[in-house]
Design a protein around this motif. Structure first.
Motif, PDB file in Angstrom:
ATOM      1  N   ASP A   1      10.693 -54.636   1.209  1.00 55.09           N
ATOM      2  CA  ASP A   1       9.808 -53.528   1.562  1.00 55.09           C
ATOM      3  C   ASP A   1       9.748 -52.527   0.412  1.00 55.09           C
ATOM      4  O   ASP A   1      10.653 -52.474  -0.433  1.00 55.09           O
ATOM      5  N   VAL A   2       8.703 -51.719   0.393  1.00 55.17           N
ATOM      6  CA  VAL A   2       8.517 -50.719  -0.666  1.00 55.17           C
ATOM      7  C   VAL A   2       8.471 -49.331  -0.045  1.00 55.17           C
ATOM      8  O   VAL A   2       7.670 -49.080   0.867  1.00 55.17           O
ATOM      9  N   ILE A   3       9.344 -48.435  -0.523  1.00 53.61           N
ATOM     10  CA  ILE A   3       9.359 -47.037  -0.078  1.00 53.61           C
ATOM     11  C   ILE A   3       8.478 -46.233  -1.026  1.00 53.61           C
ATOM     12  O   ILE A   3       8.714 -46.211  -2.236  1.00 53.61           O
ATOM     13  N   LEU A   4       7.472 -45.572  -0.462  1.00 58.22           N
ATOM     14  CA  LEU A   4       6.521 -44.820  -1.283  1.00 58.22           C
ATOM     15  C   LEU A   4       6.723 -43.310  -1.216  1.00 58.22           C
ATOM     16  O   LEU A   4       6.417 -42.599  -2.169  1.00 58.22           O
ATOM     17  N   ALA A   5       7.201 -42.796  -0.081  1.00 60.71           N
ATOM     18  CA  ALA A   5       7.320 -41.341   0.075  1.00 60.71           C
ATOM     19  C   ALA A   5       8.417 -41.006   1.070  1.00 60.71           C
ATOM     20  O   ALA A   5       8.720 -41.784   1.982  1.00 60.71           O
ATOM     21  N   VAL A   6       9.028 -39.834   0.875  1.00 65.42           N
ATOM     22  CA  VAL A   6      10.015 -39.279   1.804  1.00 65.42           C
ATOM     23  C   VAL A   6       9.505 -37.924   2.251  1.00 65.42           C
ATOM     24  O   VAL A   6       9.269 -37.045   1.418  1.00 65.42           O
ATOM     25  N   ASP A   7       9.304 -37.783   3.551  1.00 65.47           N
ATOM     26  CA  ASP A   7       8.747 -36.540   4.116  1.00 65.47           C
ATOM     27  C   ASP A   7       7.465 -36.127   3.406  1.00 65.47           C
ATOM     28  O   ASP A   7       7.242 -34.941   3.104  1.00 65.47           O
ATOM     29  N   GLY A   8       6.632 -37.104   3.120  1.00 64.19           N
ATOM     30  CA  GLY A   8       5.329 -36.835   2.527  1.00 64.19           C
ATOM     31  C   GLY A   8       5.339 -36.624   1.030  1.00 64.19           C
ATOM     32  O   GLY A   8       4.276 -36.477   0.419  1.00 64.19           O
ATOM     33  N   GLN A   9       6.521 -36.628   0.399  1.00 66.28           N
ATOM     34  CA  GLN A   9       6.621 -36.420  -1.045  1.00 66.28           C
ATOM     35  C   GLN A   9       6.752 -37.771  -1.735  1.00 66.28           C
ATOM     36  O   GLN A   9       7.701 -38.519  -1.473  1.00 66.28           O
ATOM     37  N   PRO A  10       5.821 -38.135  -2.630  1.00 67.21           N
ATOM     38  CA  PRO A  10       5.895 -39.428  -3.320  1.00 67.21           C
ATOM     39  C   PRO A  10       7.179 -39.548  -4.133  1.00 67.21           C
ATOM     40  O   PRO A  10       7.675 -38.559  -4.684  1.00 67.21           O
ATOM     41  N   ILE A  11       7.726 -40.761  -4.218  1.00 67.82           N
ATOM     42  CA  ILE A  11       8.937 -40.996  -5.004  1.00 67.82           C
ATOM     43  C   ILE A  11       8.690 -42.134  -5.982  1.00 67.82           C
ATOM     44  O   ILE A  11       7.878 -43.027  -5.736  1.00 67.82           O
ATOM     45  N   THR A  12       9.393 -42.076  -7.093  1.00 69.68           N
ATOM     46  CA  THR A  12       9.240 -43.118  -8.121  1.00 69.68           C
ATOM     47  C   THR A  12      10.586 -43.656  -8.585  1.00 69.68           C
ATOM     48  O   THR A  12      10.628 -44.520  -9.449  1.00 69.68           O
ATOM     49  N   SER A  13      11.695 -43.149  -8.028  1.00 71.09           N
ATOM     50  CA  SER A  13      13.021 -43.597  -8.453  1.00 71.09           C
ATOM     51  C   SER A  13      14.020 -43.375  -7.332  1.00 71.09           C
ATOM     52  O   SER A  13      13.779 -42.603  -6.398  1.00 71.09           O
ATOM     53  N   GLY A  14      15.174 -44.042  -7.461  1.00 69.02           N
ATOM     54  CA  GLY A  14      16.234 -43.853  -6.482  1.00 69.02           C
ATOM     55  C   GLY A  14      16.766 -42.438  -6.478  1.00 69.02           C
ATOM     56  O   GLY A  14      17.063 -41.874  -5.418  1.00 69.02           O
ATOM     57  N   ALA A  15      16.897 -41.837  -7.679  1.00 69.53           N
ATOM     58  CA  ALA A  15      17.384 -40.460  -7.769  1.00 69.53           C
ATOM     59  C   ALA A  15      16.451 -39.506  -7.037  1.00 69.53           C
ATOM     60  O   ALA A  15      16.894 -38.559  -6.372  1.00 69.53           O
ATOM     61  N   GLU A  16      15.151 -39.758  -7.141  1.00 73.25           N
ATOM     62  CA  GLU A  16      14.174 -38.896  -6.470  1.00 73.25           C
ATOM     63  C   GLU A  16      14.270 -39.057  -4.953  1.00 73.25           C
ATOM     64  O   GLU A  16      14.163 -38.081  -4.208  1.00 73.25           O
ATOM     65  N   MET A  17      14.494 -40.281  -4.476  1.00 76.93           N
ATOM     66  CA  MET A  17      14.628 -40.515  -3.045  1.00 76.93           C
ATOM     67  C   MET A  17      15.856 -39.798  -2.487  1.00 76.93           C
ATOM     68  O   MET A  17      15.782 -39.130  -1.446  1.00 76.93           O
ATOM     69  N   ILE A  18      17.002 -39.916  -3.193  1.00 77.21           N
ATOM     70  CA  ILE A  18      18.219 -39.250  -2.738  1.00 77.21           C
ATOM     71  C   ILE A  18      18.058 -37.736  -2.788  1.00 77.21           C
ATOM     72  O   ILE A  18      18.552 -37.010  -1.916  1.00 77.21           O
ATOM     73  N   PHE A  19      17.345 -37.234  -3.804  1.00 82.32           N
ATOM     74  CA  PHE A  19      17.077 -35.799  -3.875  1.00 82.32           C
ATOM     75  C   PHE A  19      16.315 -35.330  -2.641  1.00 82.32           C
ATOM     76  O   PHE A  19      16.669 -34.323  -2.018  1.00 82.32           O
ATOM     77  N   ARG A  20      15.260 -36.055  -2.276  1.00 78.45           N
ATOM     78  CA  ARG A  20      14.464 -35.681  -1.103  1.00 78.45           C
ATOM     79  C   ARG A  20      15.305 -35.711   0.168  1.00 78.45           C
ATOM     80  O   ARG A  20      15.179 -34.829   1.032  1.00 78.45           O
ATOM     81  N   MET A  21      16.155 -36.698   0.298  1.00 86.71           N
ATOM     82  CA  MET A  21      17.023 -36.790   1.470  1.00 86.71           C
ATOM     83  C   MET A  21      18.053 -35.658   1.475  1.00 86.71           C
ATOM     84  O   MET A  21      18.363 -35.087   2.522  1.00 86.71           O
ATOM     85  N   SER A  22      18.582 -35.316   0.287  1.00 88.09           N
ATOM     86  CA  SER A  22      19.572 -34.241   0.196  1.00 88.09           C
ATOM     87  C   SER A  22      18.972 -32.898   0.572  1.00 88.09           C
ATOM     88  O   SER A  22      19.622 -32.071   1.219  1.00 88.09           O
ATOM     89  N   VAL A  23      17.735 -32.661   0.156  1.00 90.74           N
ATOM     90  CA  VAL A  23      17.051 -31.412   0.488  1.00 90.74           C
ATOM     91  C   VAL A  23      16.828 -31.311   1.999  1.00 90.74           C
ATOM     92  O   VAL A  23      16.959 -30.243   2.607  1.00 90.74           O
TER      93      VAL A  23
END
Length: 460
Positions: free
Chosen positions: A307-329
């Motif tokens: 599967d492909v993850i494109l966004a977290v809470d409506g914010q587009p992501i392009t890397s694992g670090a960005e995904m974890i950042f969105r989850m941490s926030v």
């Protein structure tokens, strides 16, 4: 012509007089200077002086071009005081201060000096080396000046910003620039992790922990590092976004001693142009999930490898670090909306934001004085320990947590997965104590280290 020039000069003078009493609110006012803005914001930016005790090994081979590398761990270890200098930002009237971990981490004495030369001691409420952030509490603070946090997701490339800090220890200094990039991950900053706002406002050694503010005086980020070849500013600086700072403050106020970020239990790779073409995407973006831990909340929500993850809470992501950042926030305890291609179709699912679970329960053993390596701490692996030690998701077995008295001398490292001692296979922590007690005079320890299998041999 002369009348027009006089009129323009009069209007400029009037604007200057007005700018002395309020923060600039228009492009015309901004062009006249940042003095009113600095006057309001600078009192909330502090200088931080920290002392820490570090163990320094004194070797008789020090300075020898050949033997100093061969005998790096040889010699007597002595404590030595190490001083560090940096900056910080006051975030509340009751004296909550944010700075970088590399400024105050492991410090035994912290002195905070305000712009008006008042001094306070401070204690660390919460510190996290991976995110390079620390939250301090001033001791016996008075009513403090502070900077409000801005929603860093609203920051745009091209915005005017000011960096305030104490570069090179010369005293508080202000530099100006623009936001030159967003969503910069650790690779851009020369590290393997993190998520940053990029700016060309000059940031130099000592600016670490200082403020990156917008034209309204709101804090949009905490200056943390630079990309440089000379050691000074080359116009590429990085700041930790204010939204992550806010998450740190919330956990510090809740009494956490270390930052707890939501656990994904997933690994993947950025969808580049080649992967996008193979998947039939019109453009690159998102993360292709390659593996999931059995306890992963993503797996529980119905996400699978491929599967492909494109966004977290409506914010587009392009890397694992960005995904974890969105989850941490978003923070622990709630859920995050994950959008992507799930099961071959565009879909959205709610994923629980949980800490890495202690499943199975951690079983820890400390080897006794009767073993050949006393004081070695080993545990069975679970998601919490995998996250703590930064190990791959697939790892299982018994891991080394602490090296004891002689572990480092025989070549053990924290994070090693113990496979066998002599001819005894290691399947659970108690096997380590039993095997090390029964070891022969020629000891052989087999470990898994990263993707390699390593055998350590030594004589008693």
């Amino acid at each position: 012509m002369l009348r027009a020039a006089l009129t323009a000069a009069t209007l400029t003078l009037a604007s200057l007089v007005q700018a002395e009493t309020k923060v600039p609110t228009s492009q015309a006012e901004i062009s006249l200077g940042f003095a009113p803005l600095v006057k309001e914001a600078a009192p909330a930016v502090v200088n931080i002086y920290a002392k820490r005790l570090v163990a320094v090994r004194e070797s008789p081979f020090q300075g020898d071009p050949f033997f100093q590398n061969l005998f790096r761990d040889f010699g007597t270890s002595r404590p030595q005081v190490q001083n560090s200098l940096g900056s910080g930002v006051i975030l509340s009237a009751d004296g909550i201060v944010v700075s970088n971990y590399h400024v105050v981490g492991m410090a035994t004495d912290i002195r905070v000096v305000l712009n008006d030369r008042r001094e306070f001691t401070a204690s660390v409420l919460l510190a996290d080396e991976a995110n390079d952030l620390a939250i301090l509490q001033l001791n016996e603070p008075e009513s403090m000046p502070y900077l409000p946090l801005r929603d860093s997701d609203s920051v745009e490339v091209g915005e005017l910003v000011l960096a305030i800090g104490n570069p090179f220890g010369v005293g508080q200094t202000v530099s100006s620039g623009i936001v030159s990039g967003l969503a910069r991950t650790g690779a851009a900053a020369g590290t393997g992790q993190g998520y940053f706002i990029q700016t060309d406002a000059p940031i130099n050694p000592g600016n670490s922990g200082g403020a990156l503010i917008d034209v309204n005086g709101d804090l949009i980020g905490v200056n943390t590092r630079i990309l440089t070849r000379s050691g000074g500013s080359n116009g590429i600086g990085f700041a930790i976004p204010a939204n992550l700072v806010a998450a740190f403050v919330d956990q510090a106020k809740a009494g956490n001693k270390r930052f707890e970020k939501p656990w994904a239990g997933a690994t993947g790779q950025p969808v580049d142009a080649d992967i996008a073409e193979s998947l039939g995407f019109s453009r690159p973006g998102g993360i292709l999930i390659s593996a999931l831990h059995p306890e992963s909340p993503f797996l529980a929500a119905g996400i699978a490898p491929g599967d492909v993850i494109l966004a977290v809470d409506g914010q587009p992501i392009t890397s694992g670090a960005e995904m974890i950042f969105r989850m941490s926030v978003a923070g622990l305890g709630g859920t995050a909306e994950i959008s992507g291609i799930i099961g071959g179709q565009p879909d959205k699912v709610e994923v629980a934001l949980i800490a890495p679970p202690e499943v199975p329960s951690r079983d820890t053993v400390v080897t006794s004085r009767r073993s050949v390596l006393p004081g070695v701490v080993v545990s069975n692996l679970n998601p919490a320990l995998i996250a703590e030690l930064g190990l791959p998701l697939k790892e299982e077995g018994v891991v080394v947590e602490e090296l004891g008295e002689f572990g480092s001398q025989v070549g053990l490292r924290v994070g090693d997965i113990l496979l066998a001692v002599d001819n005894t296979r290691i399947e659970e922590p108690k096997n380590v104590e039993e095997a090390l007690q029964a070891a022969s005079r020629r000891v052989s320890i087999t470990v898994e280290r990263g993707s390699r299998r390593v055998t350590l041999r030594f004589r008693l």
